[in-house]
Design a protein around this motif. Structure first.
Motif, PDB file in Angstrom:
ATOM      1  N   ARG A  82       0.267  -1.527  -0.030  1.00 59.52           N
ATOM      2  CA  ARG A  82       0.241   0.119  -0.231  1.00 59.52           C
ATOM      3  C   ARG A  82       1.049   1.362   0.021  1.00 59.52           C
TER       4      ARG A  82
ATOM      5  N   GLY B  23      -6.590   7.048  -2.792  1.00 63.64           N
ATOM      6  CA  GLY B  23      -6.275   5.460  -3.932  1.00 63.64           C
ATOM      7  C   GLY B  23      -5.939   5.111  -4.754  1.00 63.64           C
ATOM      8  N   THR B  24      -5.754   6.668  -4.799  1.00 67.78           N
ATOM      9  CA  THR B  24      -4.510   6.311  -6.480  1.00 67.78           C
ATOM     10  C   THR B  24      -2.689   5.890  -6.631  1.00 67.78           C
ATOM     11  N   GLU B  25      -2.456   4.644  -7.402  1.00 71.92           N
ATOM     12  CA  GLU B  25      -1.364   4.312  -7.147  1.00 71.92           C
ATOM     13  C   GLU B  25      -0.241   5.331  -7.527  1.00 71.92           C
TER      14      GLU B  25
ATOM     15  N   PHE C 165       0.586   4.773  -2.506  1.00 64.05           N
ATOM     16  CA  PHE C 165      -1.574   5.326  -2.791  1.00 64.05           C
ATOM     17  C   PHE C 165      -1.432   6.410  -2.287  1.00 64.05           C
TER      18      PHE C 165
ATOM     19  N   TRP D  48      -4.655   9.195  -0.682  1.00 62.20           N
ATOM     20  CA  TRP D  48      -5.413   9.327   0.067  1.00 62.20           C
ATOM     21  C   TRP D  48      -6.983   9.284  -0.931  1.00 62.20           C
TER      22      TRP D  48
END
Length: 83
Positions: free
Chosen positions: A65, A72-74, A68, A70
């Motif tokens: 994780r 939710g994009t990597e 990533f 806030w």
């Protein structure tokens, strides 16, 4: 934050490849480490920096994780040295 990695390598997509044990601190590409960085800890990574101090940071983050945001994009992460 950029979605594309830096040219020339030296980055990780943490959900696919974890940095080696010699890397203790990573930051999302083009994010300043004093703002937010991830420092290796027992069992995962801990976020440190001005943007997480005193905010009740989520604590231990699983390695996949790291990177990533806030939303939710990597984002690609790069090593920044000792944290």
């Amino acid at each position: 934050m950029p979605f594309d990695p830096p040219s020339g390598g030296g980055y990780y997509w943490a959900s696919i490849e974890q940095p080696g044990d010699d890397v203790s601190t990573v930051v999302r590409y083009r994010e300043h480490p004093t703002y937010r960085r991830a420092v290796r800890a027992d069992g995962g990574w801990m976020e440190r920096g001005a943007s997480v101090e005193g905010t009740g940071s989520p604590g231990l983050i699983p390695g996949e994780r790291v990177g990533f945001c806030w939303a939710g994009t990597e984002h690609p992460v790069v090593a920044v040295g000792e944290g």
